[in-house]
Design an enzyme around this catalytic site. Structure first.
Site, PDB file in Angstrom:
ATOM      1  N   GLU A   1     114.199  59.638  48.716  1.00  0.00           N
ATOM      2  CA  GLU A   1     113.117  60.275  47.636  1.00  0.00           C
ATOM      3  C   GLU A   1     113.745  60.611  46.459  1.00  0.00           C
ATOM      4  O   GLU A   1     112.979  60.427  45.419  1.00  0.00           O
ATOM      5  CB  GLU A   1     112.441  61.333  48.759  1.00  0.00           C
ATOM      6  CG  GLU A   1     111.630  60.880  49.807  1.00  0.00           C
ATOM      7  CD  GLU A   1     111.032  61.892  50.659  1.00  0.00           C
ATOM      8  OE1 GLU A   1     111.774  62.879  51.195  1.00  0.00           O
ATOM      9  OE2 GLU A   1     109.735  62.214  50.660  1.00  0.00           O
TER      10      GLU A   1
ATOM     11  N   GLU B   1     112.207  59.926  58.683  1.00  0.00           N
ATOM     12  CA  GLU B   1     111.803  61.033  59.112  1.00  0.00           C
ATOM     13  C   GLU B   1     110.686  61.101  60.566  1.00  0.00           C
ATOM     14  O   GLU B   1     110.757  61.872  61.031  1.00  0.00           O
ATOM     15  CB  GLU B   1     110.808  61.744  57.929  1.00  0.00           C
ATOM     16  CG  GLU B   1     111.531  62.350  56.583  1.00  0.00           C
ATOM     17  CD  GLU B   1     112.059  61.283  55.787  1.00  0.00           C
ATOM     18  OE1 GLU B   1     112.213  59.958  56.135  1.00  0.00           O
ATOM     19  OE2 GLU B   1     112.564  61.673  54.661  1.00  0.00           O
TER      20      GLU B   1
END
Ligand code: NAI
Length: 701
Positions: A105, A125
């Protein structure tokens, strides 16, 4: 000293992250990055910023251990990433190693990405029951479209650098050090005018987005036990239909909702449990792992051939030996056909299959095992035979070689003594199919040398297994607990529950297969022989009705799926109810004075099967057979299909409440009687429940 530094040279600002070993995104990294960025912001003379990492990898993810730190919130990370993206001079990031989760990210918030050859990138995730919470669900779809973004976020799979380049996730892939790559890329960029590029302001490339979202949503709704999946799809939909700020808000809300969810807590528990299971009390860090260059396997049956593939797949030379020519041929055929099937399905290149087979040699002569560094015996589960085989291996194996047994229940210490060199001996209990199942129970004998243990644990990692160390007892951690579970399943059958009723009750909790389906698949002959061997060793309670059903089925030639009849009747692989199985159980009930009844509820089945298993787990802990409760959870999740979103039986028990488990066990003792001690509550469980403590309060020895 901060783990993030800023400096400038040759007109380029550089932020270097040095937070070994994996540069995990933590609170200190966050504050360090923020301060370094401020230095860049303060120096308007620099036309470009480069971010890179020192050490073995770029930011390999967020430090999950810090998720409970309020200062390390998704909001704080997002604010920093938005600030990076909002820079008015180009920001380049140079990637290497594994770029995962928050690392990915961070990379997406930068304007340009250059990766070292061999880098892997991903957003895993979902495997922890959450979603990318630092803009990942918003930036990735804008970069690559819905189909690939959903694929990556819903599977959590990392992509290799070349694939990332082809799909536009990175702008260049080069050989070299990250700093050098980043500088070279940055200079070229400046030479071309140094355009800014902000993903948050971009719209997704054209594609069949709404179709991809609709089918992903439909699939996600079919697995409500993983709520992160649906949340990811919804966030991606936002990314493609709404502005960045509202999508980011949706992502933040979903993240906040998922993080404390039971599923995410369970998945995170297992994540840590797996890492902890490799740490062995009494095994000092300095104990070196030995080298295993060649492995020998004795017994080319179902297990022996599966185990051989584990090593072949990891590029380790393997010798497969069997006493019978037919046995050897069958094993070799199994290996060949497995590889052929993988080639046919496109999962393996034909050359790769040939390369693996080229590492294999076979022999009918056990002298072929003499040069091996590790020899694993996988002959029939028969103590007399195993003792004889171990005696022989003690003579044949070269000095210093490790001798391992794949026994699923037998006394590893007795086998170790038989070799005459017990310090070289260890149990390596693979699960069927051995080339697929992740679990490896490593059985530490009374005299197993620390180096032997260390070598085997190290090797387990190399062949992609999850090792859990167990002490010596009947069935070790997994099968000993399974024995209690199967005992209750059989009593319930005799009391009048149908196989389907029992299986459905535990499958409703998410277990891959109930006990009757599981035994039918593994083979009732195998199951019955285990009970018979245990009986011979004096290990059964003096209860004639103990696992009477499996023994009777075996006697009648009902071996399960392989013979077409077991607890169920089979048409191909399809299990169908068979009234004959019910009749057999009813007859046994009558013979053993067990009353049949029609009021067996699913809750009773769950309590009798699973709570008794938790109780046995506590006994295992108390005896020091398992080092920690979380190891038991790893065994059940990696070897027995226990649902990961429940975190394993011990975690599940804590979620239910240990006092509640004790109360229900005592209830069983009262209503069913406790003649053979089946319902005696483990003193450890009793104590923890009384003190309102959890398993974490127990320190590993
Ligand atoms: P299997 O019956 O498929 O194979 C045993 C092989 O050993 C046969 O090929 C036989 O010819 C060979 N053999 C017998 N005596 C021998 C000797 N003296 N020297 C060399 N080879 C000999 O058995 P399976 O299922 O592979 O089980 C092997 C071991 O693995 C047992 O200890 C079993 O408890 C254990 N195990 C089995 C699991 C399963 O699901 N089948 C799971 C985990 C462990």
């Amino acid at each position: 000293m901060s783990n993030v530094t800023f400096h400038s040279a040759d007109g380029i600002g550089r932020i270097c992250i040095s937070h070994p070993p994996l540069n995990l995104f933590s609170h200190s990294l966050l504050t360090g990055l923020s301060a370094a960025l401020a230095q860049f912001e303060a120096d308007a003379s620099l036309p470009l910023l480069l971010i890179y990492c020192e050490g073995q990898s770029f930011v390999a993810g967020a430090d999950i251990a810090e998720f409970n730190n309020p200062a390390f919130s998704a909001e704080a990370i997002n604010a920093l990433l938005n600030r990076i993206e909002a820079q008015t001079r180009p920001v380049v990031v140079a990637l290497h190693g594994t770029v995962l989760g928050a690392g990915m990210e961070l990379a997406l918030a930068c304007h340009y990405r250059v990766a070292q050859q061999g880098t892997r990138l991903g957003l895993p995730e979902v495997k922890l029951g959450i979603l990318p919470g630092a803009g990942g669900t918003q930036r990735l779809p804008r970069l690559v479209g819905a189909t690939l973004a959903l694929d990556l976020m819903l599977s959590g799979r990392p992509v290799p650098a070349q694939e990332a380049l082809a799909s536009g996730i990175v702008d260049a892939v080069e050989e070299g050090e990250p700093l050098a790559l980043g500088l070279a890329f940055g200079r070229q960029l400046l030479a071309k005018g140094g355009q800014l590029r902000r993903l948050s302001a971009q719209t997704a490339p054209p594609g069949e987005h709404s179709q991809a979202i609709a089918s992903a949503l439909e699939a996600a709704r079919k697995s409500p036990q993983y709520p992160a999946k649906e949340a990811i799809v919804q966030c991606v939909q936002q990314a493609l239909t709404a502005d960045f700020a509202s999508g980011a808000r949706a992502e933040a809300d979903a993240f906040k909702r998922l993080l404390p969810s039971a599923q995410s807590r369970a998945l995170r528990h297992l994540f840590f449990a797996q890492r902890r299971s490799r740490q062995i009390p009494g095994l000092e860090r300095q104990v070196p792992a030995g080298k295993i260059e060649q492995v020998g396997i004795l017994g080319a049956g179902t297990m022996g051939s599966g185990i051989a593939m584990c090593f072949l797949n990891a590029g380790i030379r393997t010798v497969l030996v069997d006493a019978a020519a037919a046995g050897l041929e069958r094993g070799l055929q199994l290996i060949r056909s497995t590889y052929e099937a993988q080639v046919a399905k496109g999962r393996m290149a034909a050359e790769q299959a040939s390369a693996r087979l080229a590492l294999l040699t076979t022999s009918l002569d056990d002298q072929a095992l003499a040069p091996c560094d590790l020899v694993i015996e996988a002959v029939f589960e028969d103590m007399a035979l195993k003792l004889q085989v171990c005696r022989r291996l003690g003579e044949v194996c070269k000095p210093g070689a490790i001798i391992a047994s794949n026994t699923s229940t037998l006394d590893v210490d007795a086998l170790a003594q038989a070799t005459g060199r017990p310090t070289d001996v260890v149990g390596m209990h693979f699960f069927s199919p051995a080339n697929i199942m992740r679990l490896l129970e490593v059985v530490r004998g009374a005299q197993t040398a620390p180096q032997v243990l260390k070598t085997v644990i190290d090797l387990a990692g190399k062949i992609g297994k999850t090792p859990v160390v167990s002490g010596v007892c009947f069935g070790f951690i997994g099968n000993r607990m399974a024995e209690v579970y199967l005992r209750e399943a059989e009593f319930l059958l005799m009391e009048g529950a149908s196989p389907a009723q029992i299986d459905e009750a535990v499958q409703a909790l998410g277990l891959a297969m109930g006990p009757c389906r599981m035994l039918d698949m593994a083979g009732l002959d195998v199951g019955a022989k285990t009970v018979i061997e245990c009986d011979k060793a004096g290990g059964l309670p003096p209860d004639a009705s103990y696992r009477a059903v499996v023994r009777k089925m075996f006697e009648l030639g009902r071996f399960g799926q392989k013979s077409g009849l077991g607890y169920y009747r089979y048409e191909g692989r399809q299990a169908l109810p068979d009234p004959e199985a019910g009749r057999i159980a009813a007859e046994l009930a009558q013979a053993h004075g067990i009353a049949q009844r029609s009021d067996i509820a699913a809750q009773e089945i769950v309590e009798r099967l699973l709570y008794s298993m938790v109780n046995e787990g506590c006994k295992i802990l108390d005896e020091g057979i398992a080092y920690r409760a979380s190891d038991i959870d790893v065994v059940w999740a990696a070897g027995y299909g226990f649902p990961d979103f429940r975190g394993g039986p011990m975690f599940m028990a804590e979620e239910i409440g240990l006092a509640q488990i004790v109360e229900r066990l005592e209830h069983q003792a009262t209503t069913r009687g406790n003649r053979y001690g089946y319902w005696t509550v483990s003193p450890l469980l009793q104590r923890l429940a009384a003190q309102r403590q959890g398993f974490d309060s127990l320190q590993a020895a």
